[in-house]
Motif scaffolding. Structure first.
Motif, PDB file in Angstrom:
ATOM      1  N   THR A 377     -70.014  21.369   8.971  1.00  0.00           N
ATOM      2  CA  THR A 377     -68.561  20.681   7.933  1.00  0.00           C
ATOM      3  C   THR A 377     -67.762  21.932   7.272  1.00  0.00           C
ATOM      4  O   THR A 377     -66.783  21.869   7.392  1.00  0.00           O
ATOM      5  CB  THR A 377     -69.720  20.823   6.758  1.00  0.00           C
ATOM      6  N   TYR A 378     -67.638  23.172   7.792  1.00  0.00           N
ATOM      7  CA  TYR A 378     -66.339  23.913   7.596  1.00  0.00           C
ATOM      8  C   TYR A 378     -65.368  23.850   8.457  1.00  0.00           C
ATOM      9  O   TYR A 378     -64.422  24.470   8.375  1.00  0.00           O
ATOM     10  CB  TYR A 378     -67.919  25.622   7.582  1.00  0.00           C
ATOM     11  N   VAL A 379     -65.763  23.186   9.503  1.00  0.00           N
ATOM     12  CA  VAL A 379     -64.548  22.748  10.317  1.00  0.00           C
ATOM     13  C   VAL A 379     -63.714  21.473  10.322  1.00  0.00           C
ATOM     14  O   VAL A 379     -62.725  21.323  10.829  1.00  0.00           O
ATOM     15  CB  VAL A 379     -64.437  22.969  11.999  1.00  0.00           C
ATOM     16  N   LEU A 380     -64.581  20.896   8.881  1.00  0.00           N
ATOM     17  CA  LEU A 380     -63.344  19.659   8.855  1.00  0.00           C
ATOM     18  C   LEU A 380     -62.844  20.509   7.885  1.00  0.00           C
ATOM     19  O   LEU A 380     -61.388  20.914   7.577  1.00  0.00           O
ATOM     20  CB  LEU A 380     -64.711  18.435   7.953  1.00  0.00           C
ATOM     21  N   PRO A 381     -61.099  19.469   8.456  1.00  0.00           N
ATOM     22  CA  PRO A 381     -59.601  19.329   7.738  1.00  0.00           C
ATOM     23  C   PRO A 381     -59.947  19.955   6.264  1.00  0.00           C
ATOM     24  O   PRO A 381     -59.597  21.521   6.017  1.00  0.00           O
ATOM     25  CB  PRO A 381     -58.958  18.544   8.372  1.00  0.00           C
ATOM     26  N   GLU A 382     -60.638  18.888   5.765  1.00  0.00           N
ATOM     27  CA  GLU A 382     -60.560  18.729   4.590  1.00  0.00           C
ATOM     28  C   GLU A 382     -61.396  20.322   3.850  1.00  0.00           C
ATOM     29  O   GLU A 382     -61.257  20.261   2.527  1.00  0.00           O
ATOM     30  CB  GLU A 382     -60.668  17.503   3.818  1.00  0.00           C
ATOM     31  N   VAL A 383     -62.209  20.651   4.579  1.00  0.00           N
ATOM     32  CA  VAL A 383     -62.629  21.383   3.775  1.00  0.00           C
ATOM     33  C   VAL A 383     -62.404  22.771   4.394  1.00  0.00           C
ATOM     34  O   VAL A 383     -62.065  23.640   3.447  1.00  0.00           O
ATOM     35  CB  VAL A 383     -64.210  22.457   4.764  1.00  0.00           C
ATOM     36  N   ARG A 384     -61.746  23.032   5.547  1.00  0.00           N
ATOM     37  CA  ARG A 384     -60.364  24.255   5.667  1.00  0.00           C
ATOM     38  C   ARG A 384     -59.848  24.657   4.593  1.00  0.00           C
ATOM     39  O   ARG A 384     -59.936  25.357   3.964  1.00  0.00           O
ATOM     40  CB  ARG A 384     -60.230  23.940   7.061  1.00  0.00           C
ATOM     41  N   GLN A 385     -59.372  23.278   3.776  1.00  0.00           N
ATOM     42  CA  GLN A 385     -58.421  23.408   3.260  1.00  0.00           C
ATOM     43  C   GLN A 385     -58.029  23.406   1.972  1.00  0.00           C
ATOM     44  O   GLN A 385     -57.407  23.851   0.922  1.00  0.00           O
ATOM     45  CB  GLN A 385     -57.378  22.028   3.578  1.00  0.00           C
ATOM     46  N   ASP A 386     -59.422  23.301   1.386  1.00  0.00           N
ATOM     47  CA  ASP A 386     -60.220  23.810   0.154  1.00  0.00           C
ATOM     48  C   ASP A 386     -60.096  24.911  -0.373  1.00  0.00           C
ATOM     49  O   ASP A 386     -60.857  26.076   0.218  1.00  0.00           O
ATOM     50  CB  ASP A 386     -61.840  23.600   0.025  1.00  0.00           C
ATOM     51  N   ARG A 387     -59.707  25.592  -1.273  1.00  0.00           N
ATOM     52  CA  ARG A 387     -58.454  26.824  -1.329  1.00  0.00           C
ATOM     53  C   ARG A 387     -60.241  27.758  -1.592  1.00  0.00           C
ATOM     54  O   ARG A 387     -60.670  28.896  -1.308  1.00  0.00           O
ATOM     55  CB  ARG A 387     -58.038  27.439  -2.183  1.00  0.00           C
ATOM     56  N   PHE A 388     -60.697  27.104  -2.762  1.00  0.00           N
ATOM     57  CA  PHE A 388     -62.730  27.365  -3.726  1.00  0.00           C
ATOM     58  C   PHE A 388     -63.441  27.864  -2.729  1.00  0.00           C
ATOM     59  O   PHE A 388     -64.569  29.077  -2.919  1.00  0.00           O
ATOM     60  CB  PHE A 388     -62.988  27.191  -4.839  1.00  0.00           C
ATOM     61  N   LEU A 389     -63.770  26.704  -1.801  1.00  0.00           N
ATOM     62  CA  LEU A 389     -65.265  27.026  -1.168  1.00  0.00           C
ATOM     63  C   LEU A 389     -64.710  28.067   0.172  1.00  0.00           C
ATOM     64  O   LEU A 389     -65.797  28.432   0.198  1.00  0.00           O
ATOM     65  CB  LEU A 389     -65.140  25.124   0.019  1.00  0.00           C
ATOM     66  N   GLN A 390     -63.887  27.893   0.686  1.00  0.00           N
ATOM     67  CA  GLN A 390     -63.299  29.003   1.392  1.00  0.00           C
ATOM     68  C   GLN A 390     -63.390  30.693   1.065  1.00  0.00           C
ATOM     69  O   GLN A 390     -64.134  31.232   1.304  1.00  0.00           O
ATOM     70  CB  GLN A 390     -62.041  29.024   2.599  1.00  0.00           C
ATOM     71  N   ALA A 391     -62.590  30.759  -0.237  1.00  0.00           N
ATOM     72  CA  ALA A 391     -62.975  32.176  -1.059  1.00  0.00           C
ATOM     73  C   ALA A 391     -64.726  32.401  -2.357  1.00  0.00           C
ATOM     74  O   ALA A 391     -64.262  33.167  -1.786  1.00  0.00           O
ATOM     75  CB  ALA A 391     -62.061  32.077  -2.252  1.00  0.00           C
ATOM     76  N   VAL A 392     -65.239  31.216  -1.644  1.00  0.00           N
ATOM     77  CA  VAL A 392     -66.634  32.021  -1.994  1.00  0.00           C
ATOM     78  C   VAL A 392     -67.633  32.096  -0.835  1.00  0.00           C
ATOM     79  O   VAL A 392     -68.893  31.873  -1.043  1.00  0.00           O
ATOM     80  CB  VAL A 392     -67.792  30.751  -2.896  1.00  0.00           C
ATOM     81  N   ARG A 393     -67.442  30.520   0.238  1.00  0.00           N
ATOM     82  CA  ARG A 393     -68.159  31.776   1.156  1.00  0.00           C
ATOM     83  C   ARG A 393     -69.255  32.488   1.772  1.00  0.00           C
ATOM     84  O   ARG A 393     -70.014  32.800   2.248  1.00  0.00           O
ATOM     85  CB  ARG A 393     -67.071  30.625   2.594  1.00  0.00           C
TER      86      ARG A 393
END
Length: 451
Positions: A377-393
């Protein structure tokens, strides 16, 4: 019960056509909960996955189709747990229930749910689940659930209030890394909180808030103090007196220094969220999903939503107790469980294999601010572009879990009574530890190790 529920019965045109030919319809019932509305995809994704499954069944020429009935709870966990227990005991349980991983031990011991190991190997989608999450649904060596989402529990801080204290933008933006490296500790938080009160930046008792009711978050303090909750070999619960005393001592100091309100426990969640999100509180411990709650339900909703949050709030791990120590967070993964009462266990697991796909995982994560369970899921474009999810991963590298034991409720209630007594000033930390230790020894006997 005063329950606001989503009930969806899905029957597609292809299914209707199949009925005309005498095809069998298998109804699967699924109960889900938020309780925050942003997590409604726990139910709606099952509906979408069932539609996809019916297309597969049609292509395979199967003689049956699936109908899914879902309910989505938005009241509270206590109501939901009572509803589940009544359904289990009366033999009226649905095929699938979504709940926290902590419930697995009790439900497995009660014979209410079934282990899924014999089914999981049949579907490739399950192989993409983050391996660590399978541990959270494994009880006595058997996997009883399919991870639905996970989360972390950050320390939120108000950037605007820190700026009023004289912090530079560099200091504010660097706080998460300072906490991650063990350079900003709970002692520093107390010091900054006292300064904020003294300078009138916040009211007395409003420099730090934890949750206002009993819950998982408190064990972040216990873990930060070096505590252990469960023996991995025997499965017995563990009460570490030293760690509990350290935890109670920290909570007492937060109150005694005027950093945290003595009357915080018992506040309603609505009042808590509105006070924190409107900028009345300097530091607050909450969940990643709180970010979405604030943006869509509370003060931030009418003040710019996510833009308001990014401008005014930051988030970090829960600090270490001492300089150089390891910060922590806590995760409470949600899982789909298949009940012993289900007459279609194979089909229920097949439906769960369909919902365990990146597109559904991403839709839920993006909408609710929970963290994905699938590595892909983390490699999907919409997830890679989500600032919050990437910041807390990264927080999952520091995460902890509650114990998974049928006796966990007894344990957690005893510890919380100690918290209430300490924060209200009724008991000193050492006396509260003694009270909890005696209470657990009397109620659980040799099922708990007090050391």
């Amino acid at each position: 019960m005063g329950r606001k529920a989503l009930r969806a019965t899905v029957l597609w045109a292809v299914l209707a056509a199949g009925l005309a030919l005498g095809q069998q319809v298998v109804t699967l019932r699924a109960w889900t909960i938020g309780p925050e509305d942003a997590s409604r995809t726990r139910a709606t994704n099952l509906v979408a996955a069932a539609e996809e499954l019916n297309k597969v069944l049609e292509a395979q020429g199967a003689a049956y189709r699936v109908r899914v009935e879902t309910s989505f709870e938005t009241t509270n966990w206590d109501n939901y747990h009572r509803r589940l227990l009544l359904a289990f005991q009366s033999g009226q349980a649905p095929d699938i229930v979504q709940t926290t991983h902590v419930d697995i031990g009790a439900y497995a011991e009660g014979g209410y749910i079934v282990p899924l190991d014999e089914y999981l190997g049949r579907y490739r989608s399950f192989a993409e689940v983050t391996p660590e999450l399978w541990k959270a649904v494994t009880y006595r060596g058997k996997r009883y659930g399919v991870p639905q989402d996970t989360e972390a529990r950050p320390l939120y801080f108000n950037k605007t209030l820190l700026a009023k204290l004289g912090w530079s933008r560099t200091q504010i933006e660097g706080l998460p890394q300072s906490i991650r490296e063990g350079r900003f500790t709970w002692e520093d938080l107390i010091r900054v909180g006292q300064e904020a009160v003294q300078k009138g930046v916040v009211r007395s008792g409003y420099a730090y808030w934890h949750r206002p009711v009993n819950g998982a978050d408190f064990y972040q303090f216990y873990y930060a103090c070096g505590g252990v909750l469960q023996d991995t070999q025997s499965g017995k619960l563990v009460l570490d007196r030293s760690a509990l005393g350290c935890m109670y001592g920290l909570l007492a100091r937060l109150v005694q220094t005027g950093v945290m309100s003595r009357n915080l426990l018992g506040m309603t969640w609505d009042n808590w969220h509105n006070a924190v999100s409107s900028g009345q509180v300097l530091f607050a411990s909450a969940g990643t999903w709180t970010w979405a709650q604030w943006a869509t339900q509370y003060y931030a909703k009418d003040h710019g939503g996510y833009s308001y949050l990014w401008q005014n709030f930051g988030f970090a791990l829960q600090p270490a107790l001492k300089a150089g120590g390891r910060p922590v967070t806590l995760s409470q993964p949600q899982a789909y469980l298949v009940t012993a009462a289900s007459r279609s266990k194979d089909l229920a697991v097949r439906l769960l294999s369909m919902v365990t796909q990146p597109k559904y995982d991403a839709q839920h994560a993006l909408g609710s601010a929970h963290l994905p369970v699938l590595r892909t899921t983390y490699v999907l474009p919409e997830v890679r572009q989500d600032r919050f999810l990437q910041a807390v991963r990264y927080m999952l590298d520091y995460t902890t879990y509650q114990a998974m034991s049928p006796d966990w409720g007894v344990y957690a209630e005893a510890v919380f009574r100690g918290i209430s007594a300490v924060e209200s000033g009724q008991l000193a930390p050492e006396a509260a530890v003694d009270l909890v230790a005696k209470d657990l020894a009397a109620k659980l006997g040799d099922r708990v190790v007090v050391r």
